[in-house]
Design a protein around this motif. Structure first.
Motif: not given
Length: 135
Positions: A101-102, A121-127, A130-132
């Motif tokens: 997705m990212l 919008v598409q990449g915020f939650f995937p990023l 990944v960090v979390l």
């Protein structure tokens, strides 16, 4: 890679999945609506009909990514509570889904700088996921 998904990472993965379900709905279910295909830069109705098969296919790609993300969260949570040593399977599925997705969000903005907002919008939650996952 961690052996289990923590709650914050699970939530970020699930939210990334929900965004991709929404994208699926726009691309595969509601594509014929001018306000929907217009969000993707397709202004003309005949152009929208021409690219409908591509949008439909891409919508299912997004839905299937969301399904893998959701299954990864479910497997990660079940494994964390029943057999912690096998929780890495869920982490791997979730991480794989959000990484794709990212990557797609990055390709979107690199291919057309005007797509910065949709890519965010598409990449915020995937990023965030990944960090979390790695924190």
């Amino acid at each position: 890679m961690p052996a289990t998904l923590n709650l914050a990472a699970s939530a970020a993965v699930a939210l990334a999945g929900l965004v991709h379900v929404a994208i699926f709905l726009m691309e595969s279910v509601f594509w014929g609506r001018p306000q929907v295909h217009g969000r993707f830069g397709v202004r003309d109705g005949s152009d929208a009909e021409t690219v409908r098969p591509w949008a439909f296919n891409q919508g299912f790609y997004n839905l299937l990514l969301a399904v893998v993300a959701f299954v990864g969260v479910a497997v990660g949570q079940v494994d964390a509570h029943t057999e912690p040593s096998t929780g890495a399977a869920g982490v791997g599925m979730a991480l794989g889904a959000v990484s794709v997705m990212l990557g797609a969000a990055i390709v979107l903005v690199l291919s057309d700088r005007r797509m910065g907002r949709p890519a965010a919008v598409q990449g915020f939650f995937p990023l965030l996921a990944v960090v979390l996952i790695f924190v």
